[in-house]
Design a protein around this motif. Sequence first.
Motif, PDB file in Angstrom:
ATOM      1  N   LEU A  92      -2.015   0.374  -6.178  1.00 10.30           N
ATOM      2  CA  LEU A  92      -1.675   0.942  -4.880  1.00 10.30           C
ATOM      3  C   LEU A  92      -2.466   0.188  -3.819  1.00 10.30           C
ATOM      4  N   ASP A  93      -1.752  -0.399  -2.851  1.00  7.58           N
ATOM      5  CA  ASP A  93      -2.477  -1.199  -1.865  1.00  7.58           C
ATOM      6  C   ASP A  93      -3.110  -0.317  -0.788  1.00  7.58           C
ATOM      7  N   GLY A  94      -3.911  -0.944   0.063  1.00  7.61           N
ATOM      8  CA  GLY A  94      -4.643  -0.200   1.076  1.00  7.61           C
ATOM      9  C   GLY A  94      -3.760   0.427   2.131  1.00  7.61           C
ATOM     10  N   ILE A  95      -2.559  -0.128   2.326  1.00  6.52           N
ATOM     11  CA  ILE A  95      -1.622   0.440   3.298  1.00  6.52           C
ATOM     12  C   ILE A  95      -1.156   1.815   2.829  1.00  6.52           C
ATOM     13  N   GLN A  96      -0.687   1.864   1.588  1.00  5.70           N
ATOM     14  CA  GLN A  96      -0.221   3.137   1.040  1.00  5.70           C
ATOM     15  C   GLN A  96      -1.378   4.124   0.897  1.00  5.70           C
ATOM     16  N   ALA A  97      -2.541   3.622   0.496  1.00  5.60           N
ATOM     17  CA  ALA A  97      -3.699   4.504   0.352  1.00  5.60           C
ATOM     18  C   ALA A  97      -4.099   5.088   1.705  1.00  5.60           C
ATOM     19  N   THR A  98      -4.046   4.276   2.753  1.00  6.10           N
ATOM     20  CA  THR A  98      -4.347   4.766   4.102  1.00  6.10           C
ATOM     21  C   THR A  98      -3.376   5.856   4.504  1.00  6.10           C
ATOM     22  N   ARG A  99      -2.094   5.616   4.270  1.00  7.04           N
ATOM     23  CA  ARG A  99      -1.065   6.588   4.644  1.00  7.04           C
ATOM     24  C   ARG A  99      -1.272   7.907   3.894  1.00  7.04           C
ATOM     25  N   LEU A 100      -1.596   7.837   2.616  1.00 10.79           N
ATOM     26  CA  LEU A 100      -1.817   9.049   1.827  1.00 10.79           C
ATOM     27  C   LEU A 100      -3.011   9.847   2.353  1.00 10.79           C
ATOM     28  N   VAL A 101      -4.103   9.141   2.611  1.00 11.22           N
ATOM     29  CA  VAL A 101      -5.317   9.819   3.074  1.00 11.22           C
ATOM     30  C   VAL A 101      -5.079  10.518   4.410  1.00 11.22           C
ATOM     31  N   LEU A 102      -4.380   9.842   5.302  1.00 12.64           N
ATOM     32  CA  LEU A 102      -4.215  10.382   6.650  1.00 12.64           C
ATOM     33  C   LEU A 102      -3.151  11.469   6.742  1.00 12.64           C
ATOM     34  N   GLU A 137     -17.360   4.853  -4.383  1.00 15.31           N
ATOM     35  CA  GLU A 137     -16.586   3.622  -4.388  1.00 15.31           C
ATOM     36  C   GLU A 137     -15.263   3.867  -5.095  1.00 15.31           C
ATOM     37  N   ALA A 138     -14.266   3.058  -4.743  1.00 16.16           N
ATOM     38  CA  ALA A 138     -12.980   3.076  -5.426  1.00 16.16           C
ATOM     39  C   ALA A 138     -12.570   1.639  -5.665  1.00 16.16           C
ATOM     40  N   ALA A 139     -12.181   1.325  -6.897  1.00 11.12           N
ATOM     41  CA  ALA A 139     -11.812  -0.045  -7.252  1.00 11.12           C
ATOM     42  C   ALA A 139     -10.314  -0.275  -7.149  1.00 11.12           C
ATOM     43  N   ASP A 140      -9.565   0.754  -6.778  1.00 14.72           N
ATOM     44  CA  ASP A 140      -8.121   0.633  -6.641  1.00 14.72           C
ATOM     45  C   ASP A 140      -7.624   1.651  -5.624  1.00 14.72           C
ATOM     46  N   GLY A 141      -6.534   1.314  -4.961  1.00 13.68           N
ATOM     47  CA  GLY A 141      -5.999   2.224  -3.956  1.00 13.68           C
ATOM     48  C   GLY A 141      -5.622   3.580  -4.509  1.00 13.68           C
ATOM     49  N   ALA A 142      -5.199   3.630  -5.772  1.00 11.84           N
ATOM     50  CA  ALA A 142      -4.803   4.900  -6.373  1.00 11.84           C
ATOM     51  C   ALA A 142      -5.972   5.859  -6.515  1.00 11.84           C
ATOM     52  N   ALA A 143      -7.187   5.326  -6.532  1.00 12.08           N
ATOM     53  CA  ALA A 143      -8.374   6.178  -6.682  1.00 12.08           C
ATOM     54  C   ALA A 143      -8.913   6.673  -5.352  1.00 12.08           C
ATOM     55  N   ASP A 149     -11.197  -3.808  -4.670  1.00 11.68           N
ATOM     56  CA  ASP A 149     -11.104  -4.133  -6.097  1.00 11.68           C
ATOM     57  C   ASP A 149     -12.098  -5.203  -6.525  1.00 11.68           C
ATOM     58  N   ASP A 150     -12.796  -5.799  -5.576  1.00 11.81           N
ATOM     59  CA  ASP A 150     -13.791  -6.828  -5.879  1.00 11.81           C
ATOM     60  C   ASP A 150     -15.176  -6.179  -5.951  1.00 11.81           C
ATOM     61  N   GLU A 151     -15.758  -6.184  -7.150  1.00 12.28           N
ATOM     62  CA  GLU A 151     -17.054  -5.525  -7.329  1.00 12.28           C
ATOM     63  C   GLU A 151     -18.143  -6.148  -6.465  1.00 12.28           C
ATOM     64  N   LEU A 152     -18.098  -7.469  -6.306  1.00 12.52           N
ATOM     65  CA  LEU A 152     -19.115  -8.135  -5.488  1.00 12.52           C
ATOM     66  C   LEU A 152     -19.045  -7.679  -4.031  1.00 12.52           C
ATOM     67  N   VAL A 153     -17.837  -7.483  -3.537  1.00 20.68           N
ATOM     68  CA  VAL A 153     -17.673  -6.982  -2.167  1.00 20.68           C
ATOM     69  C   VAL A 153     -18.245  -5.577  -2.059  1.00 20.68           C
ATOM     70  N   LEU A 162     -13.964   2.410   4.121  1.00 20.92           N
ATOM     71  CA  LEU A 162     -13.785   0.967   4.268  1.00 20.92           C
ATOM     72  C   LEU A 162     -12.725   0.559   3.257  1.00 20.92           C
ATOM     73  N   MET A 163     -11.553   0.160   3.751  1.00 19.90           N
ATOM     74  CA  MET A 163     -10.368   0.006   2.909  1.00 19.90           C
ATOM     75  C   MET A 163      -9.905  -1.444   2.820  1.00 19.90           C
ATOM     76  N   ASP A 164      -9.961  -2.003   1.621  1.00 17.76           N
ATOM     77  CA  ASP A 164      -9.361  -3.316   1.385  1.00 17.76           C
ATOM     78  C   ASP A 164      -7.843  -3.150   1.435  1.00 17.76           C
ATOM     79  N   VAL A 165      -7.127  -4.125   1.961  1.00 19.51           N
ATOM     80  CA  VAL A 165      -5.663  -3.975   2.054  1.00 19.51           C
ATOM     81  C   VAL A 165      -4.948  -4.445   0.795  1.00 19.51           C
ATOM     82  N   ARG A 166      -5.543  -5.372   0.068  1.00 17.94           N
ATOM     83  CA  ARG A 166      -4.877  -5.917  -1.116  1.00 17.94           C
ATOM     84  C   ARG A 166      -5.603  -5.435  -2.374  1.00 17.94           C
ATOM     85  N   MET A 167      -5.031  -4.411  -3.012  1.00 17.46           N
ATOM     86  CA  MET A 167      -5.600  -3.871  -4.242  1.00 17.46           C
ATOM     87  C   MET A 167      -4.481  -3.642  -5.241  1.00 17.46           C
ATOM     88  N   PRO A 168      -4.791  -3.674  -6.550  1.00 17.90           N
ATOM     89  CA  PRO A 168      -3.752  -3.468  -7.558  1.00 17.90           C
ATOM     90  C   PRO A 168      -3.284  -2.013  -7.593  1.00 17.90           C
TER      91      PRO A 168
END
Length: 216
Positions: free
Chosen positions: A64-74, A36-42, A13-17, A56-62
């Motif tokens: 939907l966090d990276g944990i749930q996003a990881t689970r969905l993708v996998l 790129e995705a700026a939120d886990g839901a995307a 969610d951090d554009e600079l990152v 490359l998944m950030d864990v803290r995103m608005p």
Amino acid sequence: MTATPVRVLIADDDELVRVGLRAVLGAEADLEVVGEAADGAAVLPAVTRLRPDVVLMDVRMPALDGIQATRLVLTRVDDPPRVLVVTTFENDEHVYAALRAGASGFLLKRARPAQIVDAVRLVARGDSLLFPAAIRRLTAAYGGAAGLPGAPLTEREAGVLRLMAAGLSNAEIAAELVLGVETVKTHVGNVLAKLGVRDRTQAVIAAYRSGFVPPG
């Protein structure tokens, strides 16, 4: 013949990152940032559309966090990409949860460019980015207690799992046990199948969480 570049999706969610990671990875001929995705839901829609090899998944995103996003993708994508968690703090319950959800390892945001590039290449070829000491700490802090899952391991498979938990590669395990690398790959595959886990990271977490491998 030129090899196909590793396709990478950056989720943060951090554009600079995102800009920084894109610059680092884009400088490598064998890596290609495809989105790129700026939120886990995307993340899931982006993975479905772009078919990256590594996320490359950030864990803290608005949202939907990276944990749930990881689970969905996998769980919802056929032949899913490898997920590499990018985090500020390694001793973070969110990192442990993401690894339990199926991430292949984690990378600190303060990592040097060369470390980031190497990590992406490593997970892209099917390996796990293991930091045994950090996984021990995470499991001790957040893992609770559980028995070793799945079918019983043979003595050889148990030995291989202990060396996996120490962070050894297949080649290093082969040298330690005086076996061929292909034989070690077979044992590793049997360990993963018997434990019912996706990769080495989940196997190592199970080994520490169960007490099969002592924390020390």
